[in-house]
Write an enzyme that holds these catalytic residues in place. Structure first.
Site, PDB file in Angstrom:
ATOM      1  CG  ASP A  10      -1.723   1.260   1.320  1.00 31.84           C
ATOM      2  OD1 ASP A  10      -2.375   1.804   0.330  1.00 31.84           O
ATOM      3  OD2 ASP A  10      -2.061   2.000   2.319  1.00 31.84           O
ATOM      4  CB  SER A  11       0.305   4.676  -0.746  1.00 32.42           C
ATOM      5  OG  SER A  11      -0.833   4.824   0.020  1.00 32.42           O
ATOM      6  CE1 TYR A  42       3.157   5.850  -3.006  1.00 35.81           C
ATOM      7  CE2 TYR A  42       1.868   4.184  -4.047  1.00 35.81           C
ATOM      8  CZ  TYR A  42       3.181   4.424  -3.391  1.00 35.81           C
ATOM      9  OH  TYR A  42       4.386   3.822  -3.107  1.00 35.81           O
ATOM     10  N   GLY A  43      -2.292   9.216  -3.450  1.00 39.91           N
ATOM     11  CA  GLY A  43      -3.897   9.674  -4.190  1.00 39.91           C
ATOM     12  C   GLY A  43      -4.207  11.155  -4.690  1.00 39.91           C
ATOM     13  CB  CYS A  73      -2.837   1.092  -2.587  1.00 40.07           C
ATOM     14  SG  CYS A  73      -2.643   3.012  -2.915  1.00 40.07           S
ATOM     15  CB  THR A  75      -4.440   5.435  -5.047  1.00 41.70           C
ATOM     16  OG1 THR A  75      -5.369   6.218  -4.246  1.00 41.70           O
ATOM     17  CG2 THR A  75      -3.716   6.568  -6.209  1.00 41.70           C
ATOM     18  CD  GLU A 151      -1.489   7.934   7.040  1.00 40.15           C
ATOM     19  OE1 GLU A 151      -0.469   8.150   7.952  1.00 40.15           O
ATOM     20  OE2 GLU A 151      -1.815   6.996   6.340  1.00 40.15           O
ATOM     21  CB  CYS A 185      -9.604   5.037   0.115  1.00 36.90           C
ATOM     22  SG  CYS A 185      -8.172   5.616   1.023  1.00 36.90           S
ATOM     23  CB  THR A 186      -5.975   1.324   2.360  1.00 35.58           C
ATOM     24  OG1 THR A 186      -5.604   2.475   2.033  1.00 35.58           O
ATOM     25  CG2 THR A 186      -5.925   0.214   1.132  1.00 35.58           C
ATOM     26  CG  HIS A 187      -6.126   5.497   4.959  1.00 35.79           C
ATOM     27  ND1 HIS A 187      -5.378   5.178   4.140  1.00 35.79           N
ATOM     28  CD2 HIS A 187      -5.232   6.296   5.972  1.00 35.79           C
ATOM     29  CE1 HIS A 187      -4.158   5.498   4.218  1.00 35.79           C
ATOM     30  NE2 HIS A 187      -3.927   6.017   5.485  1.00 35.79           N
TER      31      HIS A 187
HETATM   32  N1  DGL Z   1      -3.760   3.836   0.100  1.00 41.77           N
HETATM   33  C1  DGL Z   1      -4.331   5.039  -0.469  1.00 41.77           C
HETATM   34  C2  DGL Z   1      -5.692   4.329  -1.228  1.00 41.77           C
HETATM   35  O1  DGL Z   1      -6.063   3.291  -0.959  1.00 41.77           O
HETATM   36  C3  DGL Z   1      -4.817   6.056   0.342  1.00 41.77           C
HETATM   37  C4  DGL Z   1      -3.881   6.772   0.894  1.00 41.77           C
HETATM   38  C5  DGL Z   1      -3.034   7.605  -0.435  1.00 41.77           C
HETATM   39  O2  DGL Z   1      -3.469   8.545  -0.803  1.00 41.77           O
HETATM   40  O3  DGL Z   1      -1.945   7.195  -0.885  1.00 41.77           O
HETATM   41  O4  DGL Z   1      -6.216   5.078  -1.982  1.00 41.77           O
END
Ligand code: DGL
Length: 267
Positions: A10-11, A42-43, A73, A75, A151, A185-187
């Site tokens: 993941d990012s 990364y988003g 991820c 993204t 975060e 999104c993972t978060h």
């Molecule tokens: N891991 C990213 C996602 O699931 C979220 C965090 C990012 O923007 O990198 O899209």
């Protein structure tokens, strides 16, 4: 090869929501996780940069001898869509399994999608949903601040700041009468409580980590790659920023505070 680890990247830390689900579904699998904590998020980056980072992340996991790679991820899964063609091991991102789960879940044919700006701009979920059922209406909303909230540990459903941001982003989707919402999104599963409280019981939340873990298990089963060892699997974590920061925040995602086996690497 069946006792090799499953690689997940993941990012940053968000992919740990998928790790948690994978451990539930396949408790005796070994896992190697890479979180690109030095380069998150990364988003809001360009396609070129996201593709380059995704290739580097996957190469690192391959160097650890993994038998499968999961891009946890949203993204990366939405933007680096050619990655699967370059890999010598089975691969899945989160988009297809999650979109299919949403299509199965909806009753009124109205699905909402939330994710990072890169994910929403790519239309990845919308395309996957419409290719499964072209009659479904898809409503999308990017929610970049959700990543920052999580975060920074703003995750309580009682927290007025969380409630306010949730309301601001989801107001329109609520008025569109969706009955299913993809947490793309993972978060986002970390603040699912606040999202559920705002949207109510009639909206089913689809967790990309959970659906992807189930799908990955199915791929391994089909390819005869499941680990036959019945002992609980090990999880090793690699990060590109500091180990201590990772350990602190990872507790939020994994729901436990005894996280060992974390190593720093430079890509
Ligand atoms: N891991 C990213 C996602 O699931 C979220 C965090 C990012 O923007 O990198 O899209």
């Amino acid at each position: 090869m069946s006792d090799s680890a499953i690689g997940i990247f993941d990012s940053g830390l968000g992919g740990l929501t998928a790790v948690k689900e994978l451990v539930k579904v396949l408790p005796n699998e070994n896992i190697v996780y890479f979180g690109d904590t030095a380069r998150v998020p990364y988003g809001n980056r360009s396609k070129k940069t996201i593709v380059k980072y995704a290739e580097q992340d996957a190469s690192f996991l391959l160097s650890k001898g993994v038998k499968m790679i999961i891009a946890a991820c949203g993204t990366v899964s939405s933007v680096a869509t050619g990655l699967c063609d370059t890999l010598p091991v089975p691969f899945t991102g989160v988009v297809a399994p999650t979109a299919n789960a949403a299509v199965r879940a909806t009753k009124n044919g109205k699905i909402g999608v939330i994710g990072t700006s890169a994910t929403v701009n790519s239309q990845s979920y919308k395309k996957a949903i419409l290719s499964a059922n072209k009659n479904i209406k898809v409503y999308q909303q990017d929610c970049p601040l959700f990543v920052s909230l999580v975060e920074n540990s703003f995750i309580s459903e009682e927290d007025p700041i969380v409630q306010l941001v949730v309301e601001r982003y989801l107001e329109k989707l609520k008025s569109q009468n969706i009955d299913t919402l993809i947490l793309g999104c993972t978060h986002f599963p970390i603040i699912a409580g606040a999202i559920h409280n705002y949207l109510g019981d009639n909206v089913t939340l689809i967790d990309s980590g959970k659906e992807t873990a189930l799908y990955a298990a199915e791929i391994l089963r089909q390819k005869n790659l499941l680990n036959n060892d019945k002992a609980p699997g090990d999880c090793i974590y690699y990060v590109s920023d500091t180990v201590d920061d990772f350990k602190r925040t990872a507790q939020i995602f994994l729901g436990k505070n005894d996280i060992e086996d974390v190593y720093h690497i430079t890509l």
